[in-house]
Design a protein around this motif. Structure first.
Motif, mmCIF file in Angstrom:
data_model
loop_
_atom_site.group_PDB
_atom_site.id
_atom_site.type_symbol
_atom_site.label_atom_id
_atom_site.label_comp_id
_atom_site.label_asym_id
_atom_site.label_seq_id
_atom_site.Cartn_x
_atom_site.Cartn_y
_atom_site.Cartn_z
ATOM 1 N N LYS A 1 -17.426 15.971 -42.286
ATOM 2 C CA LYS A 1 -18.091 14.729 -41.894
ATOM 3 C C LYS A 1 -18.011 13.695 -43.015
ATOM 4 O O LYS A 1 -17.865 12.508 -42.749
ATOM 5 C CB LYS A 1 -19.550 14.990 -41.542
ATOM 6 N N ARG B 1 -17.747 14.370 -36.473
ATOM 7 C CA ARG B 1 -16.791 13.577 -37.256
ATOM 8 C C ARG B 1 -16.503 12.223 -36.630
ATOM 9 O O ARG B 1 -16.330 11.241 -37.344
ATOM 10 C CB ARG B 1 -15.490 14.360 -37.434
ATOM 11 N N GLU C 1 -19.494 9.989 -37.424
ATOM 12 C CA GLU C 1 -19.496 9.637 -38.847
ATOM 13 C C GLU C 1 -18.445 8.578 -39.158
ATOM 14 O O GLU C 1 -18.704 7.653 -39.928
ATOM 15 C CB GLU C 1 -19.265 10.876 -39.712
#
Length: 123
Positions: free
Chosen positions: A74, A108, A111
């Motif tokens: 992340k 992900r 983020e």
């Protein structure tokens, strides 16, 4: 059909639905996200002209030095988002449309989006 095949099939279907609705142009390009098992990729695409305006990914050597953890973490995704936003600003791009590439908006992908927004990219 095994789990991996079902996930890929679901992602392809979702990606098709997303791409049918959004298009990028020179003024407001499409921020496309791709994630592999190892890296996270982002690129700003002008669909009308058919070319990439700028890109960033976690495989780049200069970015790999900055984050702690793996290149698919992340933290790496957030750094890729921040980097693509900085490169977009340098290219004179303030706004874009977000293409999550059929992935769910969490982890992900989330983020990366938050990193780009933190650096001032509007979508």
């Amino acid at each position: 059909m095994d789990i991996a095949s079902r996930k890929q099939s679901r992602r392809r279907s979702a990606r098709g639905r997303i791409r049918a609705r959004i298009r990028g142009d020179a003024e407001r390009p499409r921020l496309a996200v791709f994630k592999s098992g190892r890296y996270v990729y982002a690129q700003l695409i002008d669909d009308l002209a058919g070319h990439t305006l700028t890109q960033a990914n976690s495989a780049e050597a200069e970015l790999a030095k900055k984050f702690d953890g793996g290149s698919s973490s992340k933290a790496a995704a957030r750094l890729v988002g921040e980097t693509i936003a900085e490169r977009a600003k340098a290219a004179g791009i303030e706004r874009c449309v977000f293409d999550r590439g059929g992935y769910r908006y969490h982890g992900r992908v989330k983020e990366l989006a938050e990193g780009a927004r933190a650096q001032g990219l509007d979508f």
